[in-house]
Design a protein around this motif. Structure first.
Motif, mmCIF file in Angstrom:
data_model
loop_
_atom_site.group_PDB
_atom_site.id
_atom_site.type_symbol
_atom_site.label_atom_id
_atom_site.label_comp_id
_atom_site.label_asym_id
_atom_site.label_seq_id
_atom_site.Cartn_x
_atom_site.Cartn_y
_atom_site.Cartn_z
ATOM 1 N N GLY A 80 8.070 9.306 -5.426
ATOM 2 C CA GLY A 80 7.827 9.770 -4.154
ATOM 3 C C GLY A 80 6.755 9.777 -3.652
ATOM 4 N N ALA A 81 7.052 8.670 -3.834
ATOM 5 C CA ALA A 81 5.167 7.409 -2.375
ATOM 6 C C ALA A 81 6.241 7.357 -0.786
ATOM 7 N N LYS A 82 5.285 6.533 -0.493
ATOM 8 C CA LYS A 82 5.939 5.904 0.951
ATOM 9 C C LYS A 82 5.261 4.854 1.228
ATOM 10 N N LEU A 83 5.230 4.072 1.550
ATOM 11 C CA LEU A 83 5.030 2.308 1.897
ATOM 12 C C LEU A 83 3.609 3.399 3.657
ATOM 13 N N ARG A 84 2.749 3.008 3.382
ATOM 14 C CA ARG A 84 1.926 2.763 4.209
ATOM 15 C C ARG A 84 1.891 2.478 5.717
ATOM 16 N N SER A 85 2.003 2.827 6.168
ATOM 17 C CA SER A 85 2.253 1.401 7.528
ATOM 18 C C SER A 85 1.113 1.363 8.306
ATOM 19 N N LEU A 138 10.549 -12.223 -13.309
ATOM 20 C CA LEU A 138 9.773 -12.923 -11.145
ATOM 21 C C LEU A 138 8.268 -12.094 -11.148
ATOM 22 N N ILE A 139 7.974 -10.945 -11.560
ATOM 23 C CA ILE A 139 6.417 -10.437 -11.440
ATOM 24 C C ILE A 139 5.470 -10.815 -12.597
ATOM 25 N N LYS A 140 4.967 -11.871 -11.819
ATOM 26 C CA LYS A 140 3.783 -12.313 -12.843
ATOM 27 C C LYS A 140 2.945 -11.154 -13.632
ATOM 28 N N SER A 141 2.276 -11.125 -12.335
ATOM 29 C CA SER A 141 1.001 -9.870 -12.522
ATOM 30 C C SER A 141 0.742 -8.905 -11.406
ATOM 31 N N ILE A 142 0.167 -8.027 -11.485
ATOM 32 C CA ILE A 142 -0.526 -6.702 -10.802
ATOM 33 C C ILE A 142 -1.455 -6.526 -10.145
ATOM 34 N N ARG A 143 -3.007 -6.356 -9.450
ATOM 35 C CA ARG A 143 -3.704 -5.791 -9.826
ATOM 36 C C ARG A 143 -3.681 -5.318 -7.882
ATOM 37 N N VAL A 144 -4.700 -4.335 -8.740
ATOM 38 C CA VAL A 144 -4.807 -3.327 -7.840
ATOM 39 C C VAL A 144 -6.407 -3.694 -7.452
ATOM 40 N N PHE A 145 -5.837 -3.109 -5.109
ATOM 41 C CA PHE A 145 -7.414 -3.842 -4.842
ATOM 42 C C PHE A 145 -7.899 -2.950 -3.977
ATOM 43 N N ASP A 146 -7.768 -2.155 -3.710
ATOM 44 C CA ASP A 146 -7.643 -0.537 -2.902
ATOM 45 C C ASP A 146 -7.240 0.734 -3.423
ATOM 46 N N VAL A 147 -7.715 1.743 -3.623
ATOM 47 C CA VAL A 147 -7.841 2.970 -3.393
ATOM 48 C C VAL A 147 -8.218 3.610 -2.271
ATOM 49 N N TYR A 148 -7.427 4.781 -1.608
ATOM 50 C CA TYR A 148 -9.077 5.062 -0.727
ATOM 51 C C TYR A 148 -8.173 6.374 -0.449
ATOM 52 N N LEU A 183 -1.616 -3.088 -3.928
ATOM 53 C CA LEU A 183 -1.485 -3.816 -5.112
ATOM 54 C C LEU A 183 -1.693 -5.143 -4.749
ATOM 55 N N ASN A 184 -1.582 -5.984 -5.625
ATOM 56 C CA ASN A 184 -1.260 -7.469 -4.838
ATOM 57 C C ASN A 184 0.072 -7.874 -6.146
ATOM 58 N N VAL A 185 0.848 -8.741 -5.864
ATOM 59 C CA VAL A 185 1.916 -9.036 -6.464
ATOM 60 C C VAL A 185 2.490 -9.885 -7.032
ATOM 61 N N THR A 186 1.820 -10.880 -7.657
ATOM 62 C CA THR A 186 2.560 -12.099 -8.134
ATOM 63 C C THR A 186 3.721 -12.861 -8.527
ATOM 64 N N ALA A 203 1.026 -1.180 -0.150
ATOM 65 C CA ALA A 203 0.496 0.125 -0.326
ATOM 66 C C ALA A 203 1.145 1.131 0.375
ATOM 67 N N PHE A 204 1.026 1.612 -1.189
ATOM 68 C CA PHE A 204 1.634 3.064 -1.289
ATOM 69 C C PHE A 204 0.653 4.448 -0.736
ATOM 70 N N VAL A 205 0.777 5.735 -0.649
ATOM 71 C CA VAL A 205 0.575 6.738 0.220
ATOM 72 C C VAL A 205 1.193 7.685 -1.474
#
Length: 802
Positions: free
Chosen positions: A797-802, A741-751, A765-768, A718-720
């Motif tokens: 410039g995003a930050k990992l959401r804690s 290695l990264i097979k798929s990326i799916r967005v499952f939430d935007v807040y 995002l969910n990364v397979t 989750a990135f802000v």
């Protein structure tokens, strides 16, 4: 086709034994189904021994005998012969046997209350002599060891039964088979010995072929033979026919059957005294009828080839004669017919009337049109020899002349196709043996095809003839090269198959339909394209070549909607046609979706499909084949079957004049005209031949849809990030970290909301993650996680959401 070795040797001198002849027939393509003796009614009669003989309890002159018939089996037989006594060796006929003298078929029966199983036979009953006073008495010394065996030794020759393919009509005669064997080097073909006949006077029975459309008779040859004495055939002729299961009838009929089987030349004999004035060969009229030799009445359709006289129909040309003009033992004068009938006419007539005869079987495959005179000569000579009579001069009426086929055969063609080389001299010898007229020229052979081989039409047929005579076993077997020098698929084929997998991976089902369609539906999609009508459509509603794949997809969409399937996704890839000249076509992938998105979904609210769903699918597909979404151009100029304002055209770059794809909603008028009852309908098209893509991008397309044997792992992030930052760009940054290695990326939430800056948003995002080469360790996964986080933070410039 059935015949005996002895019959074959009437035309063929060979030192090979029977088994080698059988092997050779199979090797040259004449498949031997069986080689065995003809079954006989006399096979049932056994040598037997009377074990005991007792007086019948209810009859003074009858005895009840216990009979040893071999195979450890005894039976009871009631017998009235005075010499039926213990230890007598005799001939036993079991139930089912047919007694030669009176043709009575035996069955189990009760005689004065005692069941009798068959009978003990006298010499008169077996047609061995006129002795009928008692049962046959056999020598004890000679027959003691033969109890249970067949009394009549089966001396009938073995029958060869060939399975003749439809193209080899020439082998429906014994001489044609002998010719093939001689050409293969198994012996020498004997010269034809034509009988010398005395002919006198013109034929006074006129024959006429009507010059009509669909006339099935090309030529009609005949002899008028007067003063014949029809009778039973001689033994040699009856033996020929009996050896292959044919029933002798009379000398004249047997001769025509013999010539047909011997030379593949069907004939027919008419009792000329029963012919009214003249013979006319014409087309039948609907409703005409006649009684045929099989004692059935046939009602004819229009344009069937019939042989007639002033009184009506005498027979069906090339198929079956009629009873009205049939020869009998009392026949004095005959008209002998030898004609050529067109195979197409024979097939059509016999199929409509469900008639199958030996003559029909040969004519429908195409007999030798030049054998008319030969057939007349051989048959007339035999009739004059066996039945006497005076033969008129021959009369041959020709409606259409036969043209011999010529082929120029390049000698090198044989080796290029079969892989083995045959000396030019041997090629000429083989073809000459098969009946070809061969003229040698530099590197080629000028060939005239024999008239009895209508199946030989082109060079490849000559190759086949030489190869089968030489032997298919001479063709060297070569394994395919293990090293691939050139790629299996070219650039266009790779793109074709990749697009199939790409669109299918998005939930579309592939359909395969005709390249032709209904003009009424095609009109909805053809725009300014010329409609291409089919001259001979397989049905009235498939009468034009399709201008768009949608014409067929819409048709099958409606069928599914009428069966209450609500949400449908399907596509087809194939040609559309823009003109009636070769090459006036284009390969297109077209897809459609109907109904609602997220129907009955507990998380997302259902909604109608719209133009953006179509745009997403087509843009993603183009991106997967290597096109940069940033560089493509989109405008609103689309065909008139798209919804104006809710559709778009995609160009690979700004200078292209033709779009590579269209997307959007279908025009509302088409929904009304096609009566499509659906909540929404979106479509897209991709034009394969307009896409410019390099080999370097195509070479790895296949791997995008290959599955790995190793376990996958999933990680959530989750990135802000800035509120205006495009999520698609974020996905690309993560994907670029390691595409293998990264097979798929799916967005499952935007807040957006509490605890988040007003100018920011949180994207989850969910990364397979999965390797194609190994199982990933914890260290591998942790290192990749760190790379993803640092890459996103540094580039956005995003930050990992804690």
């Amino acid at each position: 086709m059935k015949f005996t070795i002895d019959w074959l040797k009437d035309h063929f001198d060979s030192k090979l034994n029977d088994e080698k002849i059988i092997d050779k027939l199979t090797n040259i393509g004449l498949e031997v189904e069986s080689f065995q003796s003809q079954q006989s009614e006399l096979d049932h009669f056994l040598v037997a021994k009377i074990v005991s003989s007792e007086k019948h309890p209810n009859a003074d002159r009858l005895k009840v005998c216990e009979v040893d018939i071999g195979r450890n089996e005894n039976v009871k037989v009631v017998c009235g012969a005075p010499n039926a006594k213990k230890n007598l060796i005799t001939v036993y006929a079991p139930p089912g046997a047919v007694i030669p003298k009176n043709q009575m078929k035996l069955s189990v029966s009760k005689i004065r209350g005692v069941t009798s199983y068959g009978m003990l036979c006298s010499e008169a009953e077996l047609k061995l002599s006129n002795e009928s006073e008692g049962i046959t008495e056999l020598s004890t010394n000679k027959y003691k060891s033969k109890i249970g065996k067949n009394y009549f030794l089966n001396n009938t020759p073995k029958i060869i039964d060939l399975s003749i393919t439809p193209n080899r009509a020439d082998c429906l005669g014994v001489r044609g088979i002998a010719r093939d064997l001689a050409a293969a080097g198994s012996g020498k073909l004997r010269k034809k010995n034509f009988p010398k006949i005395k002919s006198s006077g013109q034929q006074n029975l006129k024959v006429k072929i009507m010059n009509e459309k669909y006339q099935g008779c090309a030529a009609f040859g005949s002899y008028l033979i007067k003063g014949v004495k029809n009778k039973e055939s001689p033994k040699w002729l009856k033996d020929k026919l009996l050896s292959i299961g044919q029933k002798p009838i009379s000398a004249i009929v047997d001769i025509t059957n013999y010539v047909m089987l011997d030379l593949n030349r069907p004939l027919h004999a008419y009792d000329s005294d029963k012919i009214d004035t003249e013979i006319v060969v014409r087309n039948s009229k609907k409703g005409e009828s006649f009684e045929a030799l099989d004692n059935k009445k046939y009602v004819l359709e229009e344009n069937m080839c019939v042989i007639t006289d002033k009184s009506g129909i005498l027979g069906l040309g090339g198929i079956i004669g009629g009873t009205r003009s049939a020869t009998e033992l009392g026949t004095k004068n005959i008209l002998l017919e030898s004609a050529y009938f067109h195979p197409k006419s024979i097939r059509k007539t016999s199929r409509l009337l469900s008639i199958d005869t030996d003559a029909k079987h040969r004519f429908e495959r195409g007999i030798d049109p030049n054998s008319i005179e030969e057939g007349l000569l051989v048959a007339a000579g035999l009739i004059q020899k066996l039945c006497g009579g005076t033969i008129s001069k021959k009369d041959i009426q020709i409606n259409k002349r036969f043209k011999q086929r010529k082929i120029i055969f390049p000698i090198a063609k044989l080796q290029s196709i079969t892989g083995f080389k045959v000396p030019e001299k041997e090629i000429g010898k083989i073809l000459d043996g098969l009946g070809f007229k061969v003229t040698k020229k530099k590197n080629v052979l000028d060939l005239i095809v024999p008239s009895w081989r209508p199946d030989i039409e082109q060079e490849i047929d000559i190759v086949e003839e030489i190869a089968r005579i030489i032997g298919y076993d001479k063709i060297e077997t070569k394994l395919p090269e293990k090293v691939r020098i050139k790629p299996t698929l070219n650039k266009q084929q790779k793109l074709f198959h990749f697009l199939q997998r790409s669109v299918a991976s998005k939930g579309y089902f592939e359909t395969v339909t005709w390249s032709f369609t209904d003009s009424k539906i095609n009109d909805l999609f053809k725009e300014d394209k010329k409609e291409i009508e089919i001259v001979n459509p397989i049905s009235s509603d498939l009468n034009v070549l399709r201008s768009s794949i949608f014409s067929n997809l819409i048709f099958y969409l409606k069928k599914n909607l009428e069966r209450d399937f609500k949400d449908i996704s399907m596509f087809e890839i194939g040609p559309i046609f823009i003109g009636n000249k070769p090459g006036d076509q284009e390969i297109v992938l077209a897809g459609l979706k109907s109904g609602l998105a997220s129907r009955l979904n507990w998380i997302e609210k259902e909604r109608k499909l719209d133009v953006f769903d179509s745009k997403r699918d087509v843009i993603q597909t183009l991106h997967e084949i290597g096109l940069d979404p940033v560089k493509i151009n989109i405008n609103s100029k689309t065909p008139n079957y798209y919804h104006p304002g809710k559709s778009g055209a995609i160009y690979q770059n700004s200078i292209d004049k033709l779009p590579i794809a269209y997307f959007g909603e279908i025009h509302p008028n088409i929904l009304l005209k096609a009566d499509l009852k659906t909540d929404a309908l979106i479509v897209f098209e991709i034009f394969l031949e307009r896409i410019k893509i390099g080999e370097d991008k195509l070479k790895d397309l296949k791997s995008k849809f290959q599955y790995s044997d190793f376990q996958k792992s999933e990680r959530d992030f989750a990135f802000v990030i800035d509120k205006n930052f495009e999520v698609q760009e974020l996905i690309k940054i993560i994907s670029d970290v390691d595409e293998d290695l990264i097979k798929s990326i799916r967005v499952f939430d935007v807040y957006e909301g509490d605890n988040i800056d007003k100018e920011k948003k949180s994207v989850a995002l969910n990364v397979t993650i999965q390797s194609s080469n190994k199982s990933l360790t914890d260290d591998d996964l942790n290192n990749l996680n760190k790379l993803i986080i640092s890459n996103v933070e540094n580039k956005t410039g995003a930050k990992l959401r804690s």
